[in-house]
Design an enzyme around this catalytic site. Structure first.
Site, PDB file in Angstrom:
ATOM      1  N   ASP B 244      -2.638 -19.589  -2.391  1.00 53.53           N
ATOM      2  CA  ASP B 244      -1.665 -19.329  -3.441  1.00 53.53           C
ATOM      3  C   ASP B 244      -2.108 -18.023  -4.109  1.00 53.53           C
ATOM      4  O   ASP B 244      -2.982 -18.010  -4.981  1.00 53.53           O
ATOM      5  CB  ASP B 244      -1.680 -20.482  -4.446  1.00 53.53           C
ATOM      6  CG  ASP B 244      -0.505 -20.391  -5.410  1.00 53.53           C
ATOM      7  OD1 ASP B 244       0.103 -19.304  -5.500  1.00 53.53           O
ATOM      8  OD2 ASP B 244      -0.210 -21.390  -6.088  1.00 53.53           O
ATOM      9  N   HIS B 339      -6.360  11.919   1.327  1.00 56.97           N
ATOM     10  CA  HIS B 339      -4.906  11.819   1.179  1.00 56.97           C
ATOM     11  C   HIS B 339      -4.479  10.644   0.318  1.00 56.97           C
ATOM     12  O   HIS B 339      -3.545   9.911   0.686  1.00 56.97           O
ATOM     13  CB  HIS B 339      -4.230  11.708   2.544  1.00 56.97           C
ATOM     14  CG  HIS B 339      -4.519  12.857   3.437  1.00 56.97           C
ATOM     15  ND1 HIS B 339      -5.510  12.812   4.411  1.00 56.97           N
ATOM     16  CD2 HIS B 339      -3.992  14.090   3.503  1.00 56.97           C
ATOM     17  CE1 HIS B 339      -5.545  13.968   5.042  1.00 56.97           C
ATOM     18  NE2 HIS B 339      -4.632  14.768   4.512  1.00 56.97           N
TER      19      HIS B 339
END
Lengths: 344, 344, 344, 344
Positions: B244, B339
């Site tokens: 969960d 990047h």
């Protein structure tokens, strides 16, 4: 399946709704996709959606929007750090020009600082168009930090991200200074809809909100958080729409406020930190792309409008799920009678 | 695709590792699956895994485990609430007997209370075998609440879940009283591995941890949280293993502690609230089942052992990703040079 | 003594110092009075003062100053609340004019809001001259609230003080948005002074600060607080100078940061919320008046200068006491050997 | 007055009351002394006292009591820290024996730990008779730490006070694990007393409490705190009775809860952290001694009874002042009409 192969984890998904929504940004009934392993979330949220259609809709108001990144810099002394800050703050136009070199969409909308001894934390707040903006503000912050280090030789690099941002961590800063979309969703539910569809009364809802979300939150040592399970709806919505779902952490720090009014129940969910975007990482996924198109968040609109629509849909979805679970909790045993289906 | 059809949202997934792990629970090199839209997480975590293999492994210690649910009850007065509590607390064996009627695995391991005016919040702590235990403790709490209401006519039902539990919300209670698995992952990295594989030094890592995670966290108004991005690894691991994932909220409230030692860097991640299970919701999914089998968490072991193994793998994964991102942040521009790949 | 008679409670007081101070606001050696029942505070703080005289003084920097009060208003809907806020915010000059009708010194320097459902909290930030400003901002807020209620019929009175201020309560808001004087005190202590006068080393101090103030604070669930005992010095100083000493609550939320540098120990105390004034309640007391005169805070200066001087003296005093206790705690048994004299 | 002379700072003091009190510990009407520079506190608290006499008294319940100190220890690894803890915890009787060598009154009543990487924080909880117990627990902790260091060579000294205690600092730990006396004060005020003496209604008080203390507290980023000005009464009472008044910091972290009931207003103040004693530092002061005698806290009673009486008187006083200020805030302009007299 070999361990090195890229593959997918399929998360069960269902459409819930339509949710009736009103307000400046969205004025229509929209169904939303929720991706979750906790399948009782669907019928629970769907009940809230039905209530929305019987109660004149969920009014959604976008109060604010911005994305942030904080750098940290190190001086020799607090005096140096403070002097640098005073100068930097006064050059806000230059800072904004630096930001604008890094992206077509980014622009500087705010600036904050904390000084701790010789350390200077600067928090940049940017508008980021339709992107949630994590990368956009990092790129902007990197450029700004370079510019500052060049212009202020009294300062050294400490870090590109000083946790005063703050991303995906519990804090008070995001709620107080802003990060993401700040949306309030609210609804006026006639008393008989409360009784018939939610099996509760306005008075019981108000009492539960006080005893559970407000006081229960205080004793738990919560921080800027007073709700039952915003996180469940956020996770389902974020996964289905390709968001960076770890941002449910700050998203979960929201507040339920309700009133028993003459005609019924006033119920609201305040979500100060919805970090969502309609473009960016996670969107180049066929299912996500399909979901975004179906909920109308890939239309040709002015920059930022698709993202605001997304935030509004998200807030309305949170309200649906919160309303339903809370109503169930006003009655002893209802959750268990529903076979533990809806308790979070 | 019609809006009503159940379907799946496929979350990109890759195996990372193997991660070398030592300690009482796991002593082997294990690869783990991470499901995420933030694909730079994979190479970043993989770098940490490589370091684990060059540094004698990540030592993982399970400090505690329990699952909780709190009910709220309403008395006329604080005196009544307190009297009821004193009596209830003294009947712990009876309470445990009630718990055991609700599940083969559940047993009561702790009990706490808060009294606010006439309101009594009781927090039940249970052992829950291999399940994360959300439903098991709710079922137990429902039975306990029924028993209490029957035996203590001075008390009324307020709610089955009083937010003193607390589930999927920021708080201090889970860290202080315990909820989920409490795991510490730690590693001793030789100085030359720091330099070569992480392009940093022990001293730079210690300084960054102080300035970013600790002090940056303080200024942000964080609560029991001092780390860079535990949440990213938690989300990827939770989704891939059918957890969960909204429980990354309390999971994210963990602490990095590191020291520059004679031979290199001591680096640790403390995770007091890992809410994971090897059985339960979300596990009946082929991809999840496959992941759990491949990481060895579906073996025929004593109850609880598969879940502890899962928690240890999760903690080690968090350490790998945290180590790598922090190392990158010790160097100006490294994140951007990559990047924007690894910044969270 | 009859129970109804007004009388005094005499709090033992001693002068400590002189403390050597440098910086923009104060450049001299000043002794300060500390009123306390905890008499070991005097020798402990005095040790810090001696160190200040041997180390070139304590540099004090005033980073910010403002005083706040928040009103709360009630609308029918969040949309109404938000619309009112947008309009109010745009009329800042009018608001400032209202503020200036209430006091010669008060002027509006900032404005913040939180919207929760249909509730609007507006936080007014004012400059308040030499007063700490509690009453001045309340008076201003009362006038502003009247003006707002008159101009915005969609809003109703909720309260004159909405706890978003916030006065004398733990919170994150005061540190993040500012309340009181924000002062950093810092000192560079040569290594041999550390050894001789404090019986410690820079390295031991840094380690203690990390393990006790930073990490210990995190595990305790502290909020924007990382220090050993700022509160003790604040209480002594506040009582002796006639301050509203309940404001030590936000005052205590400060941060110690230190570094082991090439030549010794860099040690700093950051105090974001010093709520002090040289005029106002508590000052019409002969002892207090005498104390204020002796520390040079009743001079004929531009408005605000006496109060800033007071804040700087307070911050320097906090540093002296903090430094001394921390140094003692680096050595096992030292506190006990001092007969429990200095432990807080 | 020379600067080196010890002297006193006289704090204006008045008796307020009598306050009508009921419950297990106190059943009488008692006047209390309040020492403060904020003189409007007296009439405001006196109004609350009058209400107590017209409403059947303030019921006070002592829920818990203990005093704490936490040491910090350093191991090489978390595994070592955890192993040591498991062993230490199992030797609780030996620890208690060590505690009892340090004082006639101290005994060990609880034990908690946090492990962060290789660091072990152990929090000792002691009964301390009539003393607030700061020094008693420090002495006990010092002995315990010595014993531990001798018996566990894998552990090193980190600090005698690891901030997991925590003393005079904002935190969640004291409320959740206990520190000081935990007292609830509550009162049932007939509707006509509300109207006549407090110029308000039960409904207005409930609404104010929700909008100001609860929701206002949440938006401010408060921690375990939902009240208007507990700190003012605490400061006045602590100074007048010789307490270490810096402990108002944790004292201020309390909660107001009220209900509009059929017959009027139920109003309660929950104070989980009252750190008070009837013996110890600050008590050898003639005025303080006189105050303590007059309020009946220097009687020949079983150890602990005088201190519990003191805590109950303190809690009742807090209720009186809180009730009065809140009532005033339900009416626009009332505070200002009272010439800013009562606003904190």
């Amino acid at each position: 399946m070999t361990k090195s192969a890229p593959h997918v984890t399929p998360v069960p998904t269902q459409w819930v709704g339509p949710i009736e929504i009103t307000g400046d940004v969205v004025n229509e009934a929209v169904s939303v996709p929720l991706a979750t392993y906790e399948t009782p979330l669907w019928p629970s949220t769907a009940r809230g959606a039905r209530v929305s259609r019987q109660s004149g809709g969920i009014r959604c108001t976008v109060v604010d929007e911005r994305m942030t990144r904080s750098i940290a810099l190190r001086a020799r002394t607090a005096a140096d750090a403070h002097a640098a800050w005073v100068s930097i703050e006064a050059r806000r136009e230059e800072l904004d020009a630096v930001v604008q070199t890094t992206s077509r969409f980014a622009r500087l909308v705010g600036l904050n600082r904390q000084i701790v001894g010789n350390l200077l934390y600067v928090r940049f707040e940017c508008a980021t168009g339709d992107a949630s903006g994590h990368n956009m503000v990092t790129k902007a912050a990197d450029a700004l930090q370079g510019w500052i280090l060049q212009n202020y030789p009294s300062l050294d690099y400490a870090t590109i991200s000083g946790n005063f941002c703050t991303d995906k961590k519990t804090s008070a800063v995001n709620g107080l200074l802003g990060r993401g979309k700040y949306v309030v969703a609210e609804i006026d539910i006639p008393r008989k809809i409360c009784t018939r569809m939610l099996r509760t009364t306005p008075e019981k809802m108000v009492q539960l909100n006080t005893e559970k979300n407000l006081i229960g939150g205080v004793v738990a040592g919560s921080l800027r958080s007073a709700n039952a399970h915003f996180a469940n709806m956020l996770l389902g919505f974020y996964l289905a729409t390709g968001q960076d779902a770890a941002n449910i952490i700050e998203g979960s720090q929201g507040i339920v406020h309700c009133e028993a009014r003459e005609n019924g129940l006033y119920f609201s969910c305040t979500l100060p930190n919805l970090i969502v975007g309609s473009v960016g990482n996670g969107k180049s996924n066929d299912a996500v792309e399909d979901h975004l198109q179906q909920i109308g968040c890939r239309e040709d609109r002015a920059p930022g409008e698709n993202a605001r629509r997304l935030a509004v849909l998200c807030a309305a979805t949170v309200l649906c799920g919160e309303l339903s679970l809370m109503a169930a909790q006003t009655n002893p045993g209802e959750l268990m009678r529903a076979h533990l289906l809806m308790e979070r």
